[in-house]
Scaffold this motif. Structure first.
Motif, mmCIF file in Angstrom:
data_model
loop_
_atom_site.group_PDB
_atom_site.id
_atom_site.type_symbol
_atom_site.label_atom_id
_atom_site.label_comp_id
_atom_site.label_asym_id
_atom_site.label_seq_id
_atom_site.Cartn_x
_atom_site.Cartn_y
_atom_site.Cartn_z
ATOM 1 N N LYS A 71 0.186 -51.539 12.127
ATOM 2 C CA LYS A 71 -0.637 -50.907 11.102
ATOM 3 C C LYS A 71 0.082 -50.867 9.762
ATOM 4 O O LYS A 71 -0.485 -51.222 8.716
ATOM 5 N N ARG A 72 1.345 -50.458 9.773
ATOM 6 C CA ARG A 72 2.088 -50.331 8.518
ATOM 7 C C ARG A 72 2.387 -51.698 7.913
ATOM 8 O O ARG A 72 2.377 -51.849 6.682
ATOM 9 N N THR A 73 2.638 -52.682 8.762
ATOM 10 C CA THR A 73 2.891 -54.028 8.255
ATOM 11 C C THR A 73 1.674 -54.558 7.518
ATOM 12 O O THR A 73 1.794 -55.162 6.434
ATOM 13 N N ALA A 74 0.498 -54.317 8.072
ATOM 14 C CA ALA A 74 -0.736 -54.778 7.429
ATOM 15 C C ALA A 74 -0.943 -54.077 6.096
ATOM 16 O O ALA A 74 -1.368 -54.707 5.108
ATOM 17 N N GLU A 75 -0.650 -52.774 6.060
ATOM 18 C CA GLU A 75 -0.820 -52.014 4.815
ATOM 19 C C GLU A 75 0.150 -52.490 3.740
ATOM 20 O O GLU A 75 -0.200 -52.580 2.555
ATOM 21 N N LYS B 288 1.509 -55.510 3.615
ATOM 22 C CA LYS B 288 1.172 -56.894 3.252
ATOM 23 C C LYS B 288 0.137 -56.930 2.139
ATOM 24 O O LYS B 288 0.170 -57.819 1.285
ATOM 25 N N GLU B 289 -0.773 -55.967 2.127
ATOM 26 C CA GLU B 289 -1.770 -55.896 1.058
ATOM 27 C C GLU B 289 -1.124 -55.663 -0.303
ATOM 28 O O GLU B 289 -1.740 -55.913 -1.335
ATOM 29 N N ARG B 290 0.112 -55.182 -0.299
ATOM 30 C CA ARG B 290 0.854 -54.947 -1.548
ATOM 31 C C ARG B 290 1.953 -55.996 -1.746
ATOM 32 O O ARG B 290 2.882 -55.799 -2.511
ATOM 33 N N ASN B 291 1.835 -57.078 -0.985
ATOM 34 C CA ASN B 291 2.792 -58.196 -1.064
ATOM 35 C C ASN B 291 4.207 -57.776 -0.673
ATOM 36 O O ASN B 291 5.196 -58.289 -1.218
ATOM 37 N N ASN C 144 6.244 -44.412 0.823
ATOM 38 C CA ASN C 144 5.294 -44.692 -0.253
ATOM 39 C C ASN C 144 5.676 -43.975 -1.536
ATOM 40 O O ASN C 144 5.503 -44.513 -2.634
#
Length: 424
Positions: free
Chosen positions: A68-72, A74-77, A45
């Motif tokens: 979990k990290r993939t979802a986080e 994805k929220e940032r494209n 990050n």
């Protein structure tokens, strides 16, 4: 300090086709993360704040962490490729640099493999889990001309540099003792828990890697691995590499004449951890000593700080920690220097420095190059070896080993399950 002259064992098995990749010199830097929990995630990050850095891949043996990290992301494209084996990530041609945020016992194999694969590396501290591993890692980085930044981010903070400049000015007078410490009150007892099955989605065999085969136990997994000799070195290496690094920089010191240590599990004698919760280590140099202290469950360290470094001179004492530095005069022998507070973000400056070097290929511009990471990791390992042998030990720099046979048995971590320390 000279590290071990050569690590024993066969070279790490790695597909030859992975080597020979050209240096990537454009503005975009494509990063893969190996070990997506804890500091690995924090490092990614931080690095993503640097313009032109892209996250193209994640690797973890825990599918729950990957999810979990993939979802986080994805929220940032951001949609990275996912891997469970680091070798597969390293074979990806769309990766220029990797972050290694795995437990300490995996650092050596993954860093050497990354260098062979032509990737630059940002690796968490401590660099290695043994002196032999540190030597192998330095050799691999040099052989393959890779940029390797060790995650000792305080080397990028201005107030740490300012404090060292003051120490080097001579204003403190003769410095006879340097104290470094980590008193960590939040580190409570680790209750004994029964062995059991690994959580769903965890490749536990892969997590163990070169470590000894044992049944899964939650106390040895994720963050708590730090307190078991199979995987790490306790607070001596976890925090020692940070604080002792500046003790050595301030004193322009390299190899100690001798090392002795005493301590034990005094706070939590019956809990699950193996490494000492209380330790004092003394490094002897020609005309000064460096003393390390750590204690779990206590925040009341020297000078009212739970971590820090103190340079104790005839005229005054400079005390330094992550919050800032000050000088406490010895009577009227010098003027006090009030607290000089930290004004910057060390981690962000550290990852930015790494990216700049990946682009420029000026390896000498790294703030924490692999040689520095190896030097302090070896220094901290010496403290653990003195503790584990119960001896006052002496390092023979010419031979790259101790004068004690018991200490030399701990030069290299024991590798299991078909893994061997790489020979470079």
């Amino acid at each position: 300090m000279t590290t071990l002259a050569a690590a024993t064992g066969a070279a790490s098995a790695f597909p030859a086709a992975f080597g020979g990749l050209a240096d990537f010199r454009q503005d975009t830097v494509r990063v893969g993360l190996i070990g997506a929990n804890g500091m690995g995630w924090a490092n990614l990050n931080s690095m993503l704040k640097v313009p032109g850095v892209q996250c193209t891949a994640l690797c973890d043996v825990d599918a729950n962490v990957l999810q979990k990290r993939t979802a986080e992301l994805k929220e940032r494209n951001i949609v990275p490729k996912l891997y469970t084996k680091h070798e597969e990530l390293l074979a990806d041609p769309n990766i220029d640099a990797v972050i290694i945020g795995t437990p300490d016992h995996w650092h050596c194999l993954q860093l050497v493999d990354a260098c062979v694969a032509g990737k630059d590396v940002y690796v968490e501290k401590p660099l290695g889990n043994s002196i032999a591993e540190c030597n192998a890692m330095v050799g691999a980085a040099k052989k393959h001309n890779r940029a390797v930044q060790v995650g000792q981010w305080q080397r990028s903070q201005q107030h740490f540099r300012d404090a060292v400049d003051f120490v080097h000015s001579g204003k403190l007078g003769k410095i006879r003792l340097v104290k470094a410490w980590a008193y960590q009150g939040w580190m409570k007892s680790i209750p004994v828990k029964p062995d059991g099955p690994a959580p769903d989605g965890v490749d536990y065999t892969r997590w163990l890697g070169p470590a000894e085969q044992r049944p899964f136990n939650p106390n040895r997994f994720h963050f708590e691995f730090r307190w078991f000799w199979d995987y790490a070195g306790g607070l001596m290496t976890d925090w020692g590499v940070h604080m002792l690094d500046f003790a050595l920089i301030g004193m322009k010191a390299t190899t100690p004449k001798s090392i002795m240590a005493t301590g034990g599990k005094f706070a939590y004698p019956d809990d699950a951890a193996e490494t000492p919760d209380t330790l004092t280590t003394v490094y002897e140099f020609d005309d000064f000593t460096v003393q390390w202290e750590h204690a779990n469950g206590i925040d009341g360290g020297p000078y009212g700080r739970n971590h820090g470094v103190a340079f104790i001179g005839n005229y005054g004492t400079l005390v330094l920690d992550r919050g800032g530095w000050e000088v406490i005069p010895e009577g009227d022998r010098m003027e006090a220097v009030p607290l000089q507070k930290s004004q910057d973000n060390g981690l962000d400056k550290h990852t930015t420095n790494f990216v700049e070097v990946v682009r420029s290929r000026n390896l000498e511009a790294l703030h924490a190059p692999i040689e520095a990471g190896a030097h302090i990791a070896v220094f901290s390992q010496m403290g653990n070896i003195a503790y584990r042998t119960g001896e006052k030990i002496y390092w023979d720099a010419k031979r790259g080993r101790f004068t004690s046979s018991a200490a030399n048995k701990l030069l290299a971590a024991d590798y299991h399950n078909g893994y061997r320390i790489p020979t470079v």
